[in-house]
Each structure stands twice: as structure tokens, then as C-alpha cells.
Design an enzyme around this catalytic site. Structure first.
Site, PDB file in Angstrom:
ATOM      1  N   VAL A   1      51.625  50.099  40.487  1.00 54.05           N
ATOM      2  CA  VAL A   1      52.847  50.866  40.754  1.00 54.05           C
ATOM      3  C   VAL A   1      53.520  50.405  42.046  1.00 54.05           C
ATOM      4  CG1 VAL A   1      52.210  52.906  39.400  1.00 54.05           C
ATOM      5  CG2 VAL A   1      51.660  52.828  41.839  1.00 54.05           C
TER       6      VAL A   1
ATOM      7  N   SER B   1      43.970  55.768  41.026  1.00 51.30           N
ATOM      8  CA  SER B   1      42.920  54.760  40.845  1.00 51.30           C
ATOM      9  C   SER B   1      43.435  53.443  41.423  1.00 51.30           C
ATOM     10  CB  SER B   1      42.552  54.626  39.373  1.00 51.30           C
ATOM     11  OG  SER B   1      43.472  53.784  38.726  1.00 51.30           O
TER      12      SER B   1
ATOM     13  N   VAL C   1      43.508  50.103  40.905  1.00 48.73           N
ATOM     14  CA  VAL C   1      44.329  49.058  40.266  1.00 48.73           C
ATOM     15  C   VAL C   1      45.729  49.582  39.953  1.00 48.73           C
ATOM     16  CG1 VAL C   1      44.583  47.511  38.297  1.00 48.73           C
ATOM     17  CG2 VAL C   1      42.366  47.836  39.354  1.00 48.73           C
ATOM     18  N   CYS C   2      45.765  50.820  39.447  1.00 44.25           N
ATOM     19  CA  CYS C   2      47.079  51.424  39.194  1.00 44.25           C
ATOM     20  C   CYS C   2      47.889  51.373  40.460  1.00 44.25           C
ATOM     21  CB  CYS C   2      46.957  52.894  38.817  1.00 44.25           C
ATOM     22  SG  CYS C   2      45.942  53.161  37.402  1.00 44.25           S
ATOM     23  N   GLY C   3      47.223  51.709  41.580  1.00 42.53           N
ATOM     24  CA  GLY C   3      47.934  51.740  42.857  1.00 42.53           C
ATOM     25  C   GLY C   3      48.658  50.437  43.081  1.00 42.53           C
TER      26      GLY C   3
END
Lengths: 179, 154
Positions: free
Chosen positions: B48, B41, B43-45
Site C-alpha cells: 500500500v 501485515s 507485506v501489505c504495508g
């Protein structure tokens, strides 16, 4: 509220008026498409506000996602050693689609750098340290992606379109002196 | 979320099809736990990727980081390879979300981890936490401040 740490220093690349009522600081990545899109907008604002603005650019390369971002930042710093940081900054963003290791050499030549000196400087560890220090200051200031802007040292969370940034700058200009 | 000063619950989770990580593996080090909703997803990208760039800064503060979501270990493996990540992502997969629940970082309605951060000290004690809205990248300034405080007290 995320605050710029440290504020603009002598080590920063700065345009405009040092005593301007409002300052804009961008954390950017030369290979980031969003920064590429923000570039002409920021340039327009810098031109429009002229002496009414102090603008600084700091590096925030996300190297895993953008493998050329660090090299490009170091190339810009190397150009800075020949007082040509801004011409390099411009030419990289204006040709972002063509960015490559070879292109950085071509850009350096185009803006008229002393190429021998440029080659020496891009291998100077000190320049990478400076880029790393920018990155670290960004993280500590609450930068979590690019581009991130700070207006008068406070993180700007609005849109990257001209009108939104301009409105925020003007609001801060109006507040100046009353704080 | 768990209160500050409490002992962090142990866990043993897969990061890749054949590699497990437990809380004890990190004793003697500060540990950052980044619960996040899902691999892939957007934002997670960003989150991380940001942490991936910060591994050196974390190391300087004697800290390691792991990400935790309910995605399976093969999903994590593919995601880590695609993003070129150099820190482990743990699969809170079976029983689903059990570790996130133990840390008060599970969204029952969505069936996903919350976007929640913990900083544990070298003795496994919770020293800082932060719950972010799911769609907002919480950045890393809070993590760095927490680590600095822990290390300053030594």
C-alpha cells in the site's frame, strides 16, 4: 523475470568501469533502514571488485513512510551538480540515524559544496523531476520496495548479505561473453 | 479469478465509518482493485505504501485505485491514518468476503482476501489480473503495463 528499464544511461550516477563485465544497480531510499544496512556491504563490494564492476544508484523514495527521503534524494542530486553526488550519498547513509532537514545542510557544508549554489539547486524543480523519473523507472522495472538490486539488468531476488550478492555478481561475471 | 473481457461485478463497500464506494462511482475511469489479506501485515504495508507513492502515475493513466480486504471500516480508517494513505481501502466485511468471492479472490481456508490485482477499464470490463503468493508484494509494473495497453487502444 523483471528487467531494468531503462538500462544504465548517461543520466545515472555511476562508479567503476563502464566496460565492466558485470553491472549492479541499486534502487534506494536514503531514509530506509534496510538501505542503511545494505550501504556498507555495497561499498565493500564496490571496493573489492574495483574495475570489475559498474555500479549505479537510482532513487526510490517512499515518501509516505520516510518523510525525508525525497529531500535527501534531491540534496544528493544537487550535490551531483557540483560533481559530489557520491560524497553526499556516503555522508547521508553514514549518518542515517541523524537525518533531518538541518542535517542535509550540514552534510552539504561538510563535503565542501558551494552553499549558495546548493540552495539554488535544491529548489530547482528539474532535480525533483529526475528523482521522480528514477522512481517511475523503478516501478516499471518491478521494484516494489528498497533496496532492490539489478545485476546485469535482471532483478536480483536474493539476500542483502555480502556473500549472496558477491556470489550472484561472480556468477554473472563468469557468464559474460558466453551469452 | 474472473476471465479477461468479463464485466466486473458491482460492489458497494465502506471505506470509512460514513463513506461508501461502488463500482459505478468510477465509471469513465480505469480502476485498479487491489485485494490484499489484511491491514497492518508487513507485506501489505509495503504494497500500500508503494501504491500511495504512485497515485500521480495512476492519475496520468486515467486510473483510480482502491484496496479491498475483510478488515472493518474502523480498522481501515486507523490504518489509513497511520500510513498516511491517500486512496480508499474498502471493507469487505459484511457479509464477509462477499466481493472477494465474486471476484474469485477469496481464500476460504484463511478467511482472508487473496493478494490479487485487477485492472478494469472505464466501462468496468476486466482487462488484466494477477494473483500473487500471499507473502509476495506484487509491485506495480504489471498494473502500469495494463493501463498503458488500455489507453493505447483508444
Amino acid at each position: 523475470m523483471s528487467k531494468l528499464k531503462p538500462p544504465i544511461t548517461k543520466l545515472d550516477h555511476v562508479r567503476g568501469n563502464a566496460n565492466a563485465p558485470v553491472s549492479l544497480v541499486e534502487y534506494g531510499d536514503f531514509q530506509c533502514p534496510n538501505c542503511g544496512e545494505a550501504y556498507p556491504i555495497v561499498e565493500e563490494i564496490v571496493r573489492e571488485l574495483g574495475h570489475g564492476l559498474r555500479f549505479a544508484y537510482r532513487h526510490f523514495p517512499l515518501s509516505t513512510a520516510h518523510p525525508l527521503a525525497l529531500s535527501a534524494a534531491i540534496a544528493a542530486e544537487a550535490a551531483g551538480r557540483q560533481r559530489k553526488f557520491w560524497p553526499m550519498h556516503h555522508i547521508i547513509f553514514e549518518n542515517q540515524q541523524q537525518l533531518s532537514a538541518e542535517a542535509l545542510w550540514a552534510f552539504a557544508e561538510t563535503i565542501g559544496l558551494d552553499m549558495q549554489q546548493f540552495e539554488k539547486d535544491i529548489n530547482d524543480r528539474e532535480l525533483e523531476d529526475k528523482v521522480d523519473a528514477d522512481f517511475e523507472s523503478g516501478v516499471r522495472s518491478g521494484v516494489n520496495g528498497t533496496p532492490t538490486f539489478f545485476i546485469n539488468e535482471i532483478r536480483y531476488n536474493g539476500g542483502y548479505d555480502r556473500d549472496s550478492i558477491m556470489a550472484a555478481l561472480q556468477k554473472n561475471t563468469a557468464n559474460h561473453g558466453s551469452i | 479469478m474472473l476471465p479477461i473481457g468479463s464485466a466486473a461485478p458491482d460492489f458497494r463497500l465502506y471505506s470509512t465509518p460514513d463513506q461508501q464506494h461502488s463500482l459505478k462511482d468510477y465509471s469513465g475511469k480505469n480502476l485498479i482493485l487491489a485485494f490484499y489479506p489484511a491491514d497492518w501485515s508487513p507485506v501489505c504495508g509495503d504494497q500500500v505504501s508503494l501504491y500511495n507513492e504512485m497515485l500521480q502515475l495512476f492519475r496520468k493513466e486515467n486510473a483510480a485505485i482502491v484496496g479491498i480486504s475483510v478488515d472493518g471500516r474502523w480498522c481501515h480508517q486507523a490504518y489509513m491514518q497511520s500510513r498516511n494513505l491517500h486512496f480508499p481501502l474498502l471493507a469487505d466485511f459484511e457479509p464477509k468476503g462477499a466481493v472477494a468471492k465474486a471476484y474469485g479472490a477469496y481464500d476460504e481456508k484463511e478467511g482472508l482476501c487473496e493478494r490479487a490485482l485487477y485492472v478494469l477499464d472505464a466501462g468496468g470490463i476486466v482487462r488484466w489480473h494477477y494473483l500473487s503468493p500471499p507473502s509476495v508484494n506484487p509491485g506495480a509494473d504489471g498494473i502500469l503495463n495494463a493501463l498503458r495497453k488500455i489507453n493505447a487502444k483508444k
